[in-house]
Enzyme design. Structure first.
Site, PDB file in Angstrom:
ATOM      1  N   ILE A  48       1.400   5.638   3.427  1.00 22.51           N
ATOM      2  CA  ILE A  48       1.645   4.216   3.658  1.00 22.51           C
ATOM      3  C   ILE A  48       2.871   4.009   4.534  1.00 22.51           C
ATOM      4  O   ILE A  48       2.878   3.145   5.417  1.00 22.51           O
ATOM      5  CB  ILE A  48       1.861   3.488   2.318  1.00 22.51           C
ATOM      6  CG1 ILE A  48       0.645   3.621   1.424  1.00 22.51           C
ATOM      7  CG2 ILE A  48       2.168   2.016   2.542  1.00 22.51           C
ATOM      8  CD1 ILE A  48       0.877   3.097   0.019  1.00 22.51           C
ATOM      9  N   SER A 170       4.426  -0.227  -8.339  1.00 21.31           N
ATOM     10  CA  SER A 170       3.052   0.158  -8.662  1.00 21.31           C
ATOM     11  C   SER A 170       2.582  -0.694  -9.822  1.00 21.31           C
ATOM     12  O   SER A 170       3.392  -1.158 -10.642  1.00 21.31           O
ATOM     13  CB  SER A 170       2.994   1.641  -9.034  1.00 21.31           C
ATOM     14  OG  SER A 170       1.785   1.949  -9.723  1.00 21.31           O
ATOM     15  N   TYR A 202       6.922   8.383 -14.764  1.00 28.99           N
ATOM     16  CA  TYR A 202       6.606   7.747 -13.477  1.00 28.99           C
ATOM     17  C   TYR A 202       6.485   6.230 -13.646  1.00 28.99           C
ATOM     18  O   TYR A 202       7.079   5.460 -12.881  1.00 28.99           O
ATOM     19  CB  TYR A 202       5.304   8.308 -12.912  1.00 28.99           C
ATOM     20  CG  TYR A 202       4.838   7.605 -11.665  1.00 28.99           C
ATOM     21  CD1 TYR A 202       5.457   7.831 -10.435  1.00 28.99           C
ATOM     22  CD2 TYR A 202       3.788   6.681 -11.709  1.00 28.99           C
ATOM     23  CE1 TYR A 202       5.043   7.161  -9.287  1.00 28.99           C
ATOM     24  CE2 TYR A 202       3.368   6.014 -10.567  1.00 28.99           C
ATOM     25  CZ  TYR A 202       4.008   6.257  -9.362  1.00 28.99           C
ATOM     26  OH  TYR A 202       3.590   5.592  -8.240  1.00 28.99           O
ATOM     27  N   LYS A 206       8.679   3.025 -12.038  1.00 29.28           N
ATOM     28  CA  LYS A 206       8.093   1.892 -11.312  1.00 29.28           C
ATOM     29  C   LYS A 206       8.516   0.557 -11.931  1.00 29.28           C
ATOM     30  O   LYS A 206       8.662  -0.439 -11.206  1.00 29.28           O
ATOM     31  CB  LYS A 206       6.570   2.018 -11.284  1.00 29.28           C
ATOM     32  CG  LYS A 206       6.038   3.216 -10.506  1.00 29.28           C
ATOM     33  CD  LYS A 206       6.288   3.106  -9.017  1.00 29.28           C
ATOM     34  CE  LYS A 206       7.487   3.817  -8.482  1.00 29.28           C
ATOM     35  NZ  LYS A 206       7.679   3.651  -7.022  1.00 29.28           N
TER      36      LYS A 206
END
Length: 319
Positions: A48, A170, A202, A206
């Site tokens: 991205i 996310s 993780y 986020k």
């Protein structure tokens, strides 16, 4: 036989519509040109970030590729220059897992670049481990590194405003929690190396991205800098490059059909960076180029403030 073919055709048609509408999603509609503007995109050697940098270069921006790997960044640099027709694309080394590297990058940037109009904290990792500063790897790279980088560059952004900070998060933040006792003891957002433990750490990192943006927006009130965070969609990219190769081979057909490619995946980042009139939405969370509501834990003022203070301490900003 006719009925069977009809059913197959219907399934294929529905799948095509799902892929076109849901998977590909909305596109950034801004026609903004960026001549005379300078942007930083972290992790822009792949995925991205690379597609974001390419789009911004095509719009005339001076684009700083802030990446850890010189070899991979130089290959991306050549691709972006060729794809955009612009020579205003440069590589500056940045390892978000090293506070020393973050400070060196900021110092070099501030000495050599007179402007900063857009900071896109795109880089992120999904892997266990520890940084050279003793922080949990995902906590360090996904949150503390961008937190320190942003704070070191904010004064320049205020001078050049209106400017924007865009933080990659996310949808996984919905599963995250912030355990300050764990942070105090381990300098990490969780413990353990099982697949479940790694996933939890993780998602916790986020959630940090969303809370950081929430608190940053409060601190930026009255300035000409705004900030946004986002979920790019489920992306077929290199985020999970450290996961088992066998697993990735088995997942490839699924990823190709149900996950966005990196061009589609960059659209919400570009929307947050470029769409006119977003300033009243500073601090908000976006998905599919649309502002989204957040669970209470992702907009908790007390937790966001405490995370900021802990982050200041761990990054050396408060010393």
């Amino acid at each position: 036989m006719y009925t069977f073919l009809l059913v197959v055709g219907l399934v294929v048609g529905i799948a095509y519509i799902y892929h076109s509408v849901v998977v590909k999603g909305k596109r950034c509609k801004s026609k903004a040109k960026l001549h005379g503007k300078t942007v930083i995109v972290t992790g822009s050697n792949t995925g991205i970030g690379k597609m974001t940098a390419l789009d911004l270069a095509r719009r005339g921006a001076r684009v700083i590729l802030a990446c850890r790997s010189k070899q991979r960044a130089e290959a991306a640099l050549a691709d972006i220059k060729r794809g955009s027709g612009s020579n205003e694309v440069v590589f500056m080394q940045l390892d978000l897992g090293s506070l020393k590297s973050v400070r060196a990058f900021a110092e070099t940037f501030l000495k050599t670049e007179p402007r900063l109009d857009l900071l896109i904290n795109n880089a992120g990792i999904y892997m266990p481990g520890t940084t050279e500063d003793g922080l949990g790897m995902m906590f360090g790279v996904n949150h503390i590194g961008p937190f320190l980088l942003t704070n070191l560059l904010l004064d320049r952004m205020k001078e050049c405003g209106p400017s924007r900070v865009v933080n990659m998060s996310s949808i996984g933040h919905n599963f995250g929690t912030i355990d300050f006792n764990c942070l105090s003891t381990h300098k990490e957002l969780g413990v353990g190396n099982s697949a479940t433990d790694v996933f939890n750490i993780y998602t916790n990192s986020k959630l940090c991205n969303v809370l950081f943006t929430h608190e940053l927006a409060k601190r930026l009130q009255g300035t000409n800098v705004s900030c946004y965070t986002l979920h790019p969609g489920a992306i077929n990219s290199e985020l999970f490059r450290d996961v088992s190769k066998v697993f990735m081979i088995l997942m490839k057909p699924f990823l190709m059909f149900f996950f966005k490619d990196t061009v589609a995946g960059s659209q919400t980042t570009l929307h947050c960076a470029l769409q006119e009139g977003l300033e009243p939405l500073s601090g908000c969370y976006f998905s599919n180029c649309t502002v989204r509501s957040l669970y209470a834990k992702a907009r908790d003022n007390a937790v966001a403030k405490k995370l900021w203070e802990v982050s200041e301490s761990l990054s050396g900003l408060s010393s």
